[in-house]
Design a protein around this motif. Structure first.
Motif, PDB file in Angstrom:
ATOM      1  N   GLY A  10       0.784  -1.428   0.047  1.00  0.00           N
ATOM      2  CA  GLY A  10      -0.143   0.037   0.203  1.00  0.00           C
ATOM      3  C   GLY A  10       0.881   1.418  -0.105  1.00  0.00           C
ATOM      4  O   GLY A  10       1.925   1.357   0.371  1.00  0.00           O
ATOM      5  N   ILE A  11       0.132   2.363  -0.611  1.00  0.00           N
ATOM      6  CA  ILE A  11       0.955   3.745  -0.397  1.00  0.00           C
ATOM      7  C   ILE A  11       0.061   4.763   0.426  1.00  0.00           C
ATOM      8  O   ILE A  11      -1.155   4.816   0.127  1.00  0.00           O
ATOM      9  N   TYR A  12       0.799   5.371   1.308  1.00  0.00           N
ATOM     10  CA  TYR A  12      -0.137   6.211   2.118  1.00  0.00           C
ATOM     11  C   TYR A  12       0.738   7.533   2.213  1.00  0.00           C
ATOM     12  O   TYR A  12       1.693   7.652   1.815  1.00  0.00           O
ATOM     13  N   ARG A  13      -0.064   8.467   2.707  1.00  0.00           N
ATOM     14  CA  ARG A  13       0.366   9.816   2.916  1.00  0.00           C
ATOM     15  C   ARG A  13       0.482  10.114   4.179  1.00  0.00           C
ATOM     16  O   ARG A  13      -0.267   9.956   5.238  1.00  0.00           O
ATOM     17  N   GLU A  14       1.729  10.675   4.734  1.00  0.00           N
ATOM     18  CA  GLU A  14       2.274  10.835   6.164  1.00  0.00           C
ATOM     19  C   GLU A  14       2.476  12.195   6.202  1.00  0.00           C
ATOM     20  O   GLU A  14       3.086  13.176   5.649  1.00  0.00           O
ATOM     21  N   VAL A  61       4.914  -3.013   2.867  1.00  0.00           N
ATOM     22  CA  VAL A  61       4.393  -4.345   2.835  1.00  0.00           C
ATOM     23  C   VAL A  61       4.122  -4.950   3.920  1.00  0.00           C
ATOM     24  O   VAL A  61       5.108  -5.008   4.710  1.00  0.00           O
ATOM     25  N   PRO A  62       3.185  -5.885   4.166  1.00  0.00           N
ATOM     26  CA  PRO A  62       2.092  -5.696   3.187  1.00  0.00           C
ATOM     27  C   PRO A  62       1.174  -4.457   3.415  1.00  0.00           C
ATOM     28  O   PRO A  62       1.517  -3.631   4.218  1.00  0.00           O
ATOM     29  N   GLY A 122      -5.356  -4.050  10.688  1.00  0.00           N
ATOM     30  CA  GLY A 122      -4.412  -4.031  11.739  1.00  0.00           C
ATOM     31  C   GLY A 122      -3.128  -4.454  11.488  1.00  0.00           C
ATOM     32  O   GLY A 122      -2.305  -4.666  12.402  1.00  0.00           O
ATOM     33  N   ARG A 123      -2.713  -4.851  10.304  1.00  0.00           N
ATOM     34  CA  ARG A 123      -1.529  -5.458   9.823  1.00  0.00           C
ATOM     35  C   ARG A 123      -0.438  -4.446  10.068  1.00  0.00           C
ATOM     36  O   ARG A 123      -0.644  -3.358   9.877  1.00  0.00           O
TER      37      ARG A 123
END
Length: 204
Positions: free
Chosen positions: A53-57, A70-71, A76-77
């Motif tokens: 996945g790609i997220y914005r911090e 990854v993953p 809740g991983r």
């Protein structure tokens, strides 16, 4: 770092004064900053099923706001591997364990390539590429459509080369539309550092 699968795709010799397209640093997973990343799931930009996945911090310690894990952080991983990039994916740091370095090869390296190609350099297709004595055939299809099967059938014929059975880089060159093999192979593991002019495209 050893990345099984790249093989012949390493650059030959000195690249000279040409600037690198991107710069990545590989760090030990334990050295990552701001280790509590549970909040990232709320700021997701894209997730490939459960794989990555790609997220914005919004408040990154390193001022790099794009995070890839990854993953994917669903249900809740916790990330086994994660990376921080600047917004144009030109610079970044991958935090990983020795036993999981293969994740840099896929998906991180592939995602970096896709972003670089998006700057007008080409496109990465989910396809099988056949080189029939200098004529390139592309067979595009989703997973399970038969791309690797097609590669095996063609590979039995004389004068045939299979640069890739799953991921093909396509770019416009002086010779016209050109297909390139990539290290991201399918089930039959066809992955050759070769190129061929595209003459026919099939959808399967």
């Amino acid at each position: 770092m050893s990345m099984c699968g790249l093989g012949s795709f390493y650059a030959d010799g000195d690249c000279g004064t040409k600037d690198a397209d991107c710069s990545m640093e590989i760090m030990n997973y334990k050295s990552r900053p701001d280790k509590n990343r549970a909040h990232l799931y709320k700021n997701r930009l894209f997730e490939a099923d459960m794989t990555w996945g790609i997220y914005r911090e919004k408040r990154s310690v390193t001022n790099r706001e794009t995070i890839m894990t990854v993953p994917a952080l669903k249900k809740g991983r916790h990330a086994r591997v994660f990376a921080e990039f600047d917004d144009n994916f030109r610079n970044g740091t991958v935090y990983t364990r020795k036993s999981e370095e293969h994740y840099f090869f896929y998906p991180f390296l592939e995602v970096l390539t896709i972003h670089l190609l998006a700057e007008g350099k080409g496109v990465l297709l989910h396809a099988c590429c056949i080189d029939d004595n200098g004529e390139g055939y592309l067979f595009l299809g989703q997973s399970g459509a038969g791309k690797s099967t097609m590669a095996n059938l063609w590979n039995e014929e004389s004068g045939i080369t299979v640069p890739s059975d799953d991921r093909v880089l396509v770019s416009m060159t002086e010779q016209g539309l050109t297909a390139y093999g990539t290290p991201w192979h399918g089930t039959e593991k066809y992955a050759i550092n070769a190129r061929v002019p595209v003459t026919k495209i099939f959808f399967i």
